[in-house]
Structure formats: C-alpha cells, structure tokens
Design an enzyme around this catalytic site. Structure first.
Site, PDB file in Angstrom:
ATOM      1  N   ASP A  86       0.784  -1.243   0.000  1.00 17.60           N
ATOM      2  CA  ASP A  86       0.000   0.000   0.000  1.00 17.60           C
ATOM      3  C   ASP A  86       0.818   1.297   0.000  1.00 17.60           C
ATOM      4  O   ASP A  86       0.521   2.226   0.770  1.00 17.60           O
ATOM      5  CB  ASP A  86      -0.972   0.016   1.197  1.00 17.60           C
ATOM      6  CG  ASP A  86      -1.972  -1.133   1.184  1.00 17.60           C
ATOM      7  OD1 ASP A  86      -1.867  -1.996   0.289  1.00 17.60           O
ATOM      8  OD2 ASP A  86      -2.840  -1.174   2.061  1.00 17.60           O
ATOM      9  N   ASP A 146      -4.648  -0.902  -1.611  1.00 20.03           N
ATOM     10  CA  ASP A 146      -5.950  -0.762  -0.987  1.00 20.03           C
ATOM     11  C   ASP A 146      -6.831  -0.203  -2.110  1.00 20.03           C
ATOM     12  O   ASP A 146      -6.465   0.794  -2.745  1.00 20.03           O
ATOM     13  CB  ASP A 146      -5.794   0.241   0.168  1.00 20.03           C
ATOM     14  CG  ASP A 146      -6.725  -0.025   1.331  1.00 20.03           C
ATOM     15  OD1 ASP A 146      -7.088  -1.192   1.570  1.00 20.03           O
ATOM     16  OD2 ASP A 146      -7.082   0.953   2.025  1.00 20.03           O
ATOM     17  N   HIS A 170     -10.682   0.518  -2.801  1.00 24.83           N
ATOM     18  CA  HIS A 170     -12.056   0.509  -2.284  1.00 24.83           C
ATOM     19  C   HIS A 170     -13.071   1.089  -3.271  1.00 24.83           C
ATOM     20  O   HIS A 170     -12.797   2.108  -3.918  1.00 24.83           O
ATOM     21  CB  HIS A 170     -12.131   1.365  -1.010  1.00 24.83           C
ATOM     22  CG  HIS A 170     -11.277   0.881   0.119  1.00 24.83           C
ATOM     23  ND1 HIS A 170     -11.219  -0.439   0.500  1.00 24.83           N
ATOM     24  CD2 HIS A 170     -10.462   1.560   0.985  1.00 24.83           C
ATOM     25  CE1 HIS A 170     -10.399  -0.552   1.535  1.00 24.83           C
ATOM     26  NE2 HIS A 170      -9.922   0.641   1.849  1.00 24.83           N
ATOM     27  N   HIS A 183     -10.680   6.959   1.362  1.00 31.23           N
ATOM     28  CA  HIS A 183      -9.293   6.813   0.891  1.00 31.23           C
ATOM     29  C   HIS A 183      -9.229   5.698  -0.146  1.00 31.23           C
ATOM     30  O   HIS A 183     -10.074   4.793  -0.167  1.00 31.23           O
ATOM     31  CB  HIS A 183      -8.345   6.493   2.056  1.00 31.23           C
ATOM     32  CG  HIS A 183      -8.642   5.176   2.712  1.00 31.23           C
ATOM     33  ND1 HIS A 183      -9.613   5.021   3.665  1.00 31.23           N
ATOM     34  CD2 HIS A 183      -8.098   3.941   2.519  1.00 31.23           C
ATOM     35  CE1 HIS A 183      -9.658   3.757   4.046  1.00 31.23           C
ATOM     36  NE2 HIS A 183      -8.771   3.076   3.365  1.00 31.23           N
ATOM     37  N   LYS A 217      -6.935  -5.180  -2.776  1.00 32.48           N
ATOM     38  CA  LYS A 217      -7.658  -5.673  -1.583  1.00 32.48           C
ATOM     39  C   LYS A 217      -8.642  -4.619  -1.099  1.00 32.48           C
ATOM     40  O   LYS A 217      -8.505  -3.440  -1.432  1.00 32.48           O
ATOM     41  CB  LYS A 217      -6.658  -6.027  -0.482  1.00 32.48           C
ATOM     42  CG  LYS A 217      -5.871  -4.831   0.026  1.00 32.48           C
ATOM     43  CD  LYS A 217      -4.834  -5.274   1.028  1.00 32.48           C
ATOM     44  CE  LYS A 217      -4.051  -4.096   1.570  1.00 32.48           C
ATOM     45  NZ  LYS A 217      -4.884  -3.120   2.290  1.00 32.48           N
ATOM     46  N   CYS A 223      -1.970  -2.431   7.643  1.00 32.62           N
ATOM     47  CA  CYS A 223      -1.917  -3.385   6.536  1.00 32.62           C
ATOM     48  C   CYS A 223      -0.614  -4.180   6.498  1.00 32.62           C
ATOM     49  O   CYS A 223      -0.620  -5.372   6.181  1.00 32.62           O
ATOM     50  CB  CYS A 223      -2.184  -2.666   5.222  1.00 32.62           C
ATOM     51  SG  CYS A 223      -3.907  -2.082   5.179  1.00 32.62           S
TER      52      CYS A 223
HETATM   53  C1  VGL Z   1      -4.754   1.052   5.605  1.00 31.18           C
HETATM   54  C2  VGL Z   1      -6.230   2.162   6.974  1.00 31.18           C
HETATM   55  C3  VGL Z   1      -7.280   1.861   6.139  1.00 31.18           C
HETATM   56  C4  VGL Z   1      -3.342   0.607   5.336  1.00 31.18           C
HETATM   57  C5  VGL Z   1      -5.797   0.725   4.756  1.00 31.18           C
HETATM   58  O1  VGL Z   1      -2.997   0.388   4.158  1.00 31.18           O
HETATM   59  O2  VGL Z   1      -2.558   0.465   6.285  1.00 31.18           O
HETATM   60  N1  VGL Z   1      -4.987   1.749   6.705  1.00 31.18           N
HETATM   61  N2  VGL Z   1      -7.044   1.143   5.026  1.00 31.18           N
HETATM   62 ZN    ZN Z   2      -8.521   1.056   3.444  1.00 33.39          ZN
END
Ligand code: VGL
Ligand code: ZN
Length: 327
Positions: free
Chosen positions: A87, A132, A134, A183, A208, A253
């Site tokens: 990420d 990440d 979404h 995000h 993911k 993550c």
């Molecule tokens: C993450 C918060 C929400 C991360 C992903 O990649 O660490 N943190 N979604």
């Molecule tokens: Zn996230």
C-alpha cells in the site's frame, strides 16, 4: 563448503548424528553473515532433534538426515524469497489518509528510497505490490457510516460517532470496523502507487478491500477471513519459503499481512526502516505479535544476507521445522 561440513557429520558418524553432533551441526548452520553462531535456546535444540529423529532412537540416522536435509537445511541455505510492498499509495502519503497527520507523525514517503534500494540490489524471486482498492460506498469510510446499521462500542449515540472511532456494523456479517476518511477509491489519484516507487519487471499487483461490505487490512485475507486474494496461491506456486514485508502502515496493513504470512507458514521478515505506521502503541504491539510468531524484524541493510542465505536466523529455522510438524 557448508555442504561438505554437513557431509562430514553424516560420514564420520556411521550410525548418524548424536545429540552432541546435531548441536555442532546447528552451530555451523545457524550463523550470521560473518559465520558467527546465533544463540539457540536449549528447548529449541531438543525439540528440533526430537522432530528429526522420527523413529525416536536418539540418533538421526542416514535416512532421517536425508529428510532433514531436503525439508529443512536446503531451504535454510537457499531460501526462495518474495517481497510484498504494501500500500505505498498516494492517499497514505500525502492524500486523504496521510499518515503524517496520524498519532505517530511518521512520514510515509520515507519508505520509498528504502524500498527502491532493495528493489535495485536484492535478488528477490518475486515482487508483489498491494493496493488498498475501495469502491466509493466502502464500509470503512466515515462518510458512509449511515449507509448501514451500526452501534458504537463505547455506547455512543450513532449520531455522535467520530472519525477514527470503532463501531460494530450489524452485517451480515457482523463486523467491527474503525472509521477512516475516504481513501484509496478505485481509479482515483489517491489509490495510485506513489509515482517515485520503482516498479520492477515481472512483478504482480494485488488489490484488496475491493468489496463494499468488508474491509481488508491483510494482503492475504479480508478482516473476517471470509475471502482470500490469490497471494497465498501464487506464493505456493512459486515455492516461496520466505516472505519480506514493507510499506504502509506498519501497524495496519503491513502488520496484518506479516502476521497472516506467519500463520500461513511462511518464514516472515519485517523490514523495519521500509515501513511507516499510524500509532506508536500499535506499532509496538505489532512487533511483539510478530516476535511471538517467530517472525524477524530487521533493518534493510540486513536483507541481502538473509535472501542469499548467509544470515541464517534460528527463529526462522525453528519456525519452519515446527510448521512441518503441523502438517
Ligand atoms: C490502511 C487504513 C485503512 C493501510 C488501509 O494500508 O494500512 N490503513 N485502510
Ligand atoms: Zn482502506
């Protein structure tokens, strides 16, 4: 040279390895890059001997030695290593969930030169980049909280719930969820990997958190362990023994991915300076959890020695032997 020294052990003891000669073997096997033996707890030595002495006659005979070599020593000397870059996306560095605004005040972009240097210098067998990813109606977004029924764990009235609070969505499945700002919405700038991050040839991208109703911190599993990405399958297909993890965020993550990696049976290495996190307390808890799972946490300048099999850690060796017992 190492192989010769082990052959000697088996030749000079016609009947095989005694506990004493097995201890000598461990001292030659589990050394750092300067050939200095690591301390190995006595219980581990005993447990290892008992595991490899499958017929329990207190000697590791030729056949048992053969098994031990193929299933254990071979991997310790020549591991197959994958790097998971977790990420390293715009939103976590300078966008809507920039971690420098979080409690620990760490700078996400500082992972980039460390990771690029690793990619330039270390012969990983495979590199994976996770994102990440979404949908805009994702359950983890504070802005979306009214789309689904939830209760607050602190007993707050739903209308008083704040950003970063944890709530319980009714589901199904019933889910505890921390509420983050919007995000990494698919296809937006925030979801892109940082433009300065090096992308190597033949690498693989893993997405993911792609389902609206469930979050996914780990690159292996969603937070309820209901569905898997294909990461484990790909690692297995490549015969990967060792998983290296770095990226953002250490305590979320990256940490969840590393813990799952241990639990799936991979020898797991956290590259400490290649990670940045959200909360100091949670970062420490993550490291303790990894320690209990026999992962190791190293500086990036140690990774070359680990990947090339010249730094051979007792934790990783022991963990691999126990895993075989589980099978
Ligand atoms: C993450 C918060 C929400 C991360 C992903 O990649 O660490 N943190 N979604
Ligand atoms: Zn996230």
């Amino acid at each position: 040279m190492i192989k010769q020294s082990f052959d000697n052990f088996s030749d000079t003891n016609a009947k095989g390895l005694t506990r004493k000669s097995f201890d000598n073997l461990l001292s030659a096997l589990l050394v750092n890059e300067d050939n200095k033996p690591y301390h190995i707890p006595i219980q581990w030595k005993t447990h290892l001997f008992n595991l490899f002495d499958t017929n329990g006659d207190d000697i590791i005979d030729n056949q048992e030695f053969q098994q031990m070599w193929n299933n254990w020593i071979h991997t310790i000397l020549e591991p197959t290593s994958a790097l998971i870059v977790v990420d390293v996306q715009n939103d976590f560095i300078s966008g809507s969930l920039a971690i420098n605004k979080c409690e620990a005040g760490q700078q996400g972009e500082e992972v980039i030169p460390v990771i690029n240097q690793l990619l330039d210098t270390i012969p990983f067998n495979k590199v994976f980049y996770s994102q990440d990813w979404h949908p805009s109606d994702h359950i983890s977004f504070y802005e979306n909280r009214t789309l689904r029924k939830f209760s607050s764990i602190e007993g707050k009235c739903p209308s008083n719930v704040n950003l970063y609070d944890t709530v319980v969505f009714e589901g199904p499945p019933q889910t505890r969820q921390k509420l983050w700002p919007n995000h990494c919405i698919q296809q937006t700038w925030g979801s892109l990997l940082h433009s300065q991050l090096k992308i190597v040839d033949n690498s693989v991208f893993i997405y993911k958190g792609t389902q609206s109703h469930i979050d996914s911190y780990s690159v292996f599993w969603d937070n309820q362990r209901l569905s898997q990405t294909n990461l484990d399958q790909q690692l297995q297909g490549l015969g990967v023994s060792d998983v290296y993890v770095c990226g953002i965020a250490t305590d979320i993550c990256v940490g969840y991915t590393a813990v799952d990696s241990c639990q799936l049976g991979y020898r797991t290495v956290l590259i400490d300076d290649g990670c940045r996190g959200v909360s100091d307390t949670a970062i420490n808890q993550t490291k303790q959890q990894l320690d209990r799972n026999l992962a190791v946490c190293v500086h990036s300048n140690q990774v070359y020695h680990l990947v090339t099999g010249s730094d051979r850690r007792p934790e990783l060796a022991y963990k691999m032997a126990i895993k075989q017992l589980d099978h």
